[in-house]
Design an enzyme around this catalytic site. Structure first.
Site, short mmCIF file in Angstrom:
data_model
loop_
_atom_site.label_atom_id
_atom_site.label_comp_id
_atom_site.label_asym_id
_atom_site.label_seq_id
_atom_site.Cartn_x
_atom_site.Cartn_y
_atom_site.Cartn_z
N GLY A 214 0.66 -1.20 0.06
CA GLY A 214 -0.01 0.15 0.02
C GLY A 214 0.82 1.40 -0.07
O GLY A 214 0.63 2.05 -0.76
N TYR B 113 -3.24 6.37 6.36
CA TYR B 113 -3.08 7.60 5.54
C TYR B 113 -2.60 8.81 6.62
O TYR B 113 -1.57 9.35 6.07
CB TYR B 113 -4.48 8.06 4.91
CG TYR B 113 -4.69 7.35 4.06
CD1 TYR B 113 -4.06 6.74 3.07
CD2 TYR B 113 -6.35 6.92 3.92
CE1 TYR B 113 -4.53 5.89 2.10
CE2 TYR B 113 -6.58 6.25 2.98
CZ TYR B 113 -6.09 5.42 2.08
OH TYR B 113 -6.47 4.60 1.11
#
Length: 160
Positions: free
Chosen positions: A98, A132
């Site tokens: 990711g 994030y």
């Protein structure tokens, strides 16, 4: 384990569709996917393609995808990238895929002189929000996502 990030190729469409279906299941919308191999191929590789993707391969198998397109910011006077979907298969989570996909997207944004990368996160997806935040992203406070679709879109277009 060998992790490689690269631009999508036509032979990746089946794997990407599988990841999109897995994403829909993860996001609690298992029946929402209308994309097909043909529609993805046309969207990503057609003569006027405006949607792009990077894939994460682990030991030669596509295990993640970042699907994106360009937008424009009138405030910055520069293009932006919009990340439509970032998804890594459950088996490949924790491998760095990711982050590697987002790094490749950040490099792409810099190559294209983009001012920023934008995306949306479901309000219940705390795992994604933590990830994030960890890479330095911030929530765009004050902005709400809006959508026009289905019958309302048809009506506004004069077709319903």
């Amino acid at each position: 384990m060998t992790l490689a990030i690269r631009r999508v190729e036509p032979g990746d469409v089946v794997a990407i569709l599988d990841l999109i279906v897995a994403l829909a299941v993860y996001e609690r919308e298992p029946d929402a996917v209308r994309a097909t191999e043909a529609s993805l191929h046309a969207t990503l590789f057609g003569p006027a393609a405006e949607v792009f993707a990077h894939v994460a391969e682990i030991d030669g198998r596509v295990e993640g995808v970042a699907l994106w397109f360009r937008t424009y910011s009138t405030w910055t006077g520069r293009p932006s990238l919009y990340l439509e979907d970032l998804f890594v298969s459950e088996a490949a989570r924790g491998t760095g895929a990711g982050k590697a996909l987002l790094t490749a997207l950040a490099q792409e944004a810099k190559r294209q002189d983009c001012a920023r990368i934008d995306w949306a996160v479901l309000d219940w997806n705390d795992t994604a929000k933590t990830f994030y935040s960890h890479i330095g992203a911030k929530r765009s406070a004050g902005w709400e996502p809006w959508r026009l679709e289905g019958e309302a879109l048809d009506r506004l277009a004069g077709e319903g």
